[in-house]
Design a protein around this motif. Sequence first.
Motif: not given
Length: 292
Positions: A267-273, A106-113, A139-150
């Motif tokens: 929320v984090p998005v995982t892109v798969v080719s 897995l490759l993980v990146l943060g993306m702001g802007g 790609v991590v941009r937003g929420r990482l944890q939730h108080p409930d299971r999603r």
Amino acid sequence: MNALEHSAPTFDEPAVVVGVDGTQIALEAVRWAAAEARLRRLPLRIVHAAPYAAGHDAPAVRRAQDILARAFTVARRAEPGLRSSTHGTEQPPVDALLDAAGNAHLLVLGMGGGERPHEILIGSVALEVSGCARCPVTVVRGRLQHPDRRPLLAGVDEPATDEAVLDVAFSEARRHRDRLLVLHAGGPRHDTEPAVQDDLADQLTSWADRYPDVPVDLRIVPGPPAPALLAAAVLARMVVLGTRGRTAPARVLFGSTSRQVLRRCGVPVTVVSPHAHPRETGLVASAERRRW
């Protein structure tokens, strides 16, 4: 070797790789990647590309070392028992990340802007890498944890042509004990008819048989896929979707569903080719690679 590296970089070793650039969102990506590495029982490889340090200019090198040191500290505090290493290179960021992710799971990146397209799309390393990496890219941009299971949300065109997406989505759902929501959108209105739903459900049977412990829901909606995915992502922990790879530059930046979702998803998005495989070598970078 970089003085901050706790061991020499071994790109042939399976790992979770995270790219950092000194921003706060990159440190959030490090925390996310560290948790994933622990769950996968893999080491964490922290990478910083610093072409600005070419020529071994002392202030530039110190800046790069500080970026790596902060990221390493964040990883150690987040997951104290995790084996982590840092790697600095003077390569351009895209080449460096693809090289470092050679045998990564897995490759993980943060993306702001900001929210305007030109602020986060033009020249974005995260968007460029996610379009051509040989392993899944989160790609991590937003929420990482939730108080409930999603649930984990997977966007598919057709199960038969999105095998890589479903493999990653089911594996991730099992790893995190998530419910999996598979969403199909983008077709004409008759795609919502019962016969079409039954056909898609039948195609999902092989994955459901392989992952009997993963609860699965199938949702079929008419209309463009990007708005449907973004609406469903509001109640998801993470999104997994595919990409068809590189096309014309304008379509890469503005036309594909994956890039629209990456640009706007909270929320984090995982892109798969389609060719993604965690143990594939990946794209080969320049043979001339300088490290400090």
